[in-house]
Motif scaffolding. Structure first.
Motif, PDB file in Angstrom:
ATOM      1  N   ARG A  99       0.835  -1.204   0.000  1.00  0.00           N
ATOM      2  CA  ARG A  99       0.000   0.000   0.000  1.00  0.00           C
ATOM      3  C   ARG A  99       0.867   1.249   0.000  1.00  0.00           C
ATOM      4  NH1 ARG A  99      -3.706   0.435   4.926  1.00  0.00           N
ATOM      5  NH2 ARG A  99      -4.138   2.419   3.878  1.00  0.00           N
ATOM      6  N   VAL A 100       1.908   1.223   0.836  1.00  0.00           N
ATOM      7  CA  VAL A 100       2.823   2.370   0.906  1.00  0.00           C
ATOM      8  C   VAL A 100       3.524   2.545  -0.440  1.00  0.00           C
ATOM      9  CG1 VAL A 100       4.814   3.361   2.081  1.00  0.00           C
ATOM     10  CG2 VAL A 100       3.150   1.998   3.383  1.00  0.00           C
ATOM     11  N   GLN A 101       4.021   1.437  -0.997  1.00  0.00           N
ATOM     12  CA  GLN A 101       4.690   1.493  -2.298  1.00  0.00           C
ATOM     13  C   GLN A 101       3.779   2.119  -3.354  1.00  0.00           C
ATOM     14  OE1 GLN A 101       7.071  -1.769  -4.770  1.00  0.00           O
ATOM     15  NE2 GLN A 101       4.880  -2.151  -4.899  1.00  0.00           N
ATOM     16  N   ASN A 102       2.565   1.641  -3.438  1.00  0.00           N
ATOM     17  CA  ASN A 102       1.652   2.107  -4.476  1.00  0.00           C
ATOM     18  C   ASN A 102       1.234   3.559  -4.268  1.00  0.00           C
ATOM     19  OD1 ASN A 102       1.775  -0.429  -5.630  1.00  0.00           O
ATOM     20  ND2 ASN A 102      -0.067  -1.169  -4.583  1.00  0.00           N
ATOM     21  N   ASN A 194       2.151  -0.429  13.578  1.00  0.00           N
ATOM     22  CA  ASN A 194       1.898  -1.861  13.523  1.00  0.00           C
ATOM     23  C   ASN A 194       1.648  -2.259  12.071  1.00  0.00           C
ATOM     24  OD1 ASN A 194       0.837  -4.471  13.664  1.00  0.00           O
ATOM     25  ND2 ASN A 194      -0.134  -4.100  15.635  1.00  0.00           N
ATOM     26  N   GLY A 195       2.572  -3.028  11.503  1.00  0.00           N
ATOM     27  CA  GLY A 195       2.465  -3.437  10.113  1.00  0.00           C
ATOM     28  C   GLY A 195       1.399  -4.472   9.833  1.00  0.00           C
ATOM     29  N   SER A 200      -3.278   1.603  11.326  1.00  0.00           N
ATOM     30  CA  SER A 200      -1.940   2.073  11.645  1.00  0.00           C
ATOM     31  C   SER A 200      -1.160   2.400  10.375  1.00  0.00           C
ATOM     32  CB  SER A 200      -1.203   1.007  12.465  1.00  0.00           C
ATOM     33  OG  SER A 200       0.014   1.511  12.981  1.00  0.00           O
ATOM     34  N   VAL A 201      -1.281   1.551   9.346  1.00  0.00           N
ATOM     35  CA  VAL A 201      -0.576   1.802   8.086  1.00  0.00           C
ATOM     36  C   VAL A 201      -1.157   3.006   7.366  1.00  0.00           C
ATOM     37  CG1 VAL A 201       0.015   0.811   5.831  1.00  0.00           C
ATOM     38  CG2 VAL A 201       0.188  -0.591   7.901  1.00  0.00           C
TER      39      VAL A 201
END
Length: 220
Positions: A99-102, A194-195, A200-201
């Motif tokens: 999700r972070v990458q995208n 928390n991954g 949290s993400v």
């Protein structure tokens, strides 16, 4: 308004972060110990000159490139720990990091740095295959391997990884944590998340933008 999120998982405190949000301004704290006590400092504060920073390091990523602190100079990055054959929490964390990458595809200011905690078996070739199978983009997501003692030392002494377990570990004890750490362009720790937790993400993604804005303001 002060926003604090505390996530309980597996019977212990697994992630904590706290950010300060106001109508016209946002600020993230700085962290310098395994207790993750927030320090609310101005980005131009003199206190930051001697504050905890991620030290120099040198690892190898899935493309065979040497990745050092210079590779991430003036970057914002998310640090994590994993291993390619992990059947438990790693696939979930990987999906959250995707999700972070995208969210930041093509953004030259944001990176992900995932350290293998089984570097003797997670060779460059295995990391590359793992990246290809999981749509991990090597332009902004580094899967790194290297000397085990170097990885464990930086994990425990610089990122304070696994401190949430509440058990003192020996130097070579197996390291496994679901925590994601947000590092700013000066290599200061600015958040822990928390991954395994979607909310949290989501806060992590929002806080990356706060750091991007902070960086932009410092250039003015």
């Amino acid at each position: 308004m002060r926003r604090c999120v505390i996530t309980l998982a597996l019977g212990f405190l697994s992630a904590f972060f706290c950010s300060l949000t106001a109508a016209a301004d946002s600020q993230l704290p700085y962290y310098n110990s395994a207790e993750f006590t927030p320090h609310w400092l101005d980005s131009k504060s003199e206190e930051l000159k001697g504050f905890h920073r991620i030290p120099s390091f040198s690892f190898t990523d899935q493309e065979g490139r040497t990745v050092t602190e210079r590779t991430l100079h003036n970057k914002i990055y998310v640090a994590s720990f994993f291993f390619t054959t992990c059947p438990g929490i790693c696939p979930t964390i990987r999906s959250k990091l995707s999700r972070v990458q995208n969210e930041f595809l093509g953004d030259n200011e944001v990176r992900i740095l995932s350290h293998s905690i089984q570097p003797t078996t997670d060779t460059t070739e295995i990391l590359k295959d793992y990246a290809e199978r999981n749509d991990i983009r090597s332009d902004n997501w580094h899967l790194v391997t290297g000397d085990k003692s170097d990885i464990y030392s930086i994990a425990k002494n610089a990122y304070f990884a696994s401190a949430d377990l509440g058990v003192k570990e020996a130097e070579n004890d197996f390291l496994h944590t679901e925590n994601l750490l947000l590092i700013d362009h000066n290599r200061n720790i600015r958040g822990i998340y928390n991954g395994l937790n979607n909310t949290s993400v989501s806060h992590l993604i929002a806080d990356i933008q706060i750091l991007k804005d902070e960086r932009a303001d410092s250039r003015d």
